[in-house]
Design an enzyme around this catalytic site. Structure first.
Site, PDB file in Angstrom:
ATOM      1  N   GLY A  62       0.830  -1.196   0.000  1.00  0.00           N
ATOM      2  CA  GLY A  62       0.000   0.000   0.000  1.00  0.00           C
ATOM      3  C   GLY A  62       0.860   1.240   0.000  1.00  0.00           C
ATOM      4  O   GLY A  62       1.987   1.215   0.502  1.00  0.00           O
ATOM      5  N   CYS A 104       5.201   0.404   7.663  1.00  0.00           N
ATOM      6  CA  CYS A 104       4.879   1.544   6.801  1.00  0.00           C
ATOM      7  C   CYS A 104       6.128   1.881   5.997  1.00  0.00           C
ATOM      8  O   CYS A 104       7.225   1.904   6.560  1.00  0.00           O
ATOM      9  CB  CYS A 104       4.461   2.725   7.680  1.00  0.00           C
ATOM     10  SG  CYS A 104       4.055   4.211   6.739  1.00  0.00           S
ATOM     11  N   GLU A 147      -3.739   3.044   4.868  1.00  0.00           N
ATOM     12  CA  GLU A 147      -3.508   4.014   3.789  1.00  0.00           C
ATOM     13  C   GLU A 147      -4.483   5.189   3.883  1.00  0.00           C
ATOM     14  O   GLU A 147      -4.117   6.331   3.619  1.00  0.00           O
ATOM     15  CB  GLU A 147      -3.605   3.349   2.415  1.00  0.00           C
ATOM     16  CG  GLU A 147      -2.627   2.187   2.180  1.00  0.00           C
ATOM     17  CD  GLU A 147      -1.178   2.493   2.535  1.00  0.00           C
ATOM     18  OE1 GLU A 147      -0.772   3.670   2.476  1.00  0.00           O
ATOM     19  OE2 GLU A 147      -0.449   1.544   2.896  1.00  0.00           O
ATOM     20  N   HIS A 150      -3.308   7.773   6.264  1.00  0.00           N
ATOM     21  CA  HIS A 150      -2.276   8.662   5.706  1.00  0.00           C
ATOM     22  C   HIS A 150      -2.906   9.916   5.091  1.00  0.00           C
ATOM     23  O   HIS A 150      -2.321  10.992   5.138  1.00  0.00           O
ATOM     24  CB  HIS A 150      -1.493   7.942   4.597  1.00  0.00           C
ATOM     25  CG  HIS A 150      -0.315   7.143   5.089  1.00  0.00           C
ATOM     26  ND1 HIS A 150       0.728   7.720   5.771  1.00  0.00           N
ATOM     27  CD2 HIS A 150       0.003   5.832   4.966  1.00  0.00           C
ATOM     28  CE1 HIS A 150       1.637   6.791   6.060  1.00  0.00           C
ATOM     29  NE2 HIS A 150       1.217   5.627   5.586  1.00  0.00           N
TER      30      HIS A 150
HETATM   31 NI    NI Z   1       2.139   3.789   5.736  1.00  0.00          NI
END
Ligand code: NI
Length: 180
Positions: A62, A104, A147, A150
């Site tokens: 992702g 991440c 995601e 984010h």
């Molecule tokens: Ni991330």
């Protein structure tokens, strides 16, 4: 999010040229809420393609646009042979809970247990502007939520205890300060 298992790297030259630079914590762009996409044009198609190339080169499952320095509500997820483009995504419904290890691409090599809903229904447009409803569970649900966070400037370390979060922040700040 990075993936755990190995995959064949795509060393295609064209792919290498289109790869974007991934921003790592504490880059301020990661904390900034992203702007909705209003224009579904050729530039957007190209940008999503470059995000995909970047994610694949980094062995990711992702990637969100702020992670490549673009404050736009665009995320992509690829896992288990399924591929999703999430533009202006909206969480419609969530169910149950799961706990699992999460990482991440903006925190290379750092993993932590995060609790998330186990199932989600998400509405999002694709890169052509078409509206879709996605219902996903398990790791895919985790990836979607990671995601989508984010796009609101929210990072996975915010789900951790203050102690753990502080340790990761310090580690990342030291890394950023270290000469390359
Ligand atoms: Ni991330």
């Amino acid at each position: 999010m990075p993936k755990h298992e190995e995959r064949d790297r795509m060393d295609d030259e064209v792919l290498t040229q289109s790869v974007l630079q991934i921003r790592c914590f504490p880059d301020p762009v990661l904390k900034k809420p992203a702007e909705p996409v209003e224009c579904f044009d050729a530039e957007l198609l190209d940008f999503v393609e470059r995000m995909r190339a970047t994610m694949r080169m980094s062995d990711g499952v992702g990637l969100a646009a702020p992670q490549v320095g673009e404050s736009r509500r665009i995320a992509i997820v690829e896992y288990d042979g399924r591929s999703f483009v999430l533009i202006n995504p909206r969480l419609l419904e969530q169910r149950d809970e799961q706990t699992g290890e999460e990482g991440c691409l903006s925190f290379p090599g750092i993993y932590a247990e995060v609790r998330r809903p186990a199932w989600v229904r998400v509405e999002a447009r694709d890169e052509r502007g078409e509206l879709h409803i996605h219902e996903v569970e398990g790791f895919l649900a985790r990836a979607f939520l990671h995601e989508m966070d984010h796009l609101d400037g929210k990072l996975f370390i915010e789900y951790l205890s203050p102690l753990k979060r502080g340790m990761i922040r310090n580690k990342m700040r030291k890394r950023a300060a270290a000469p390359r």
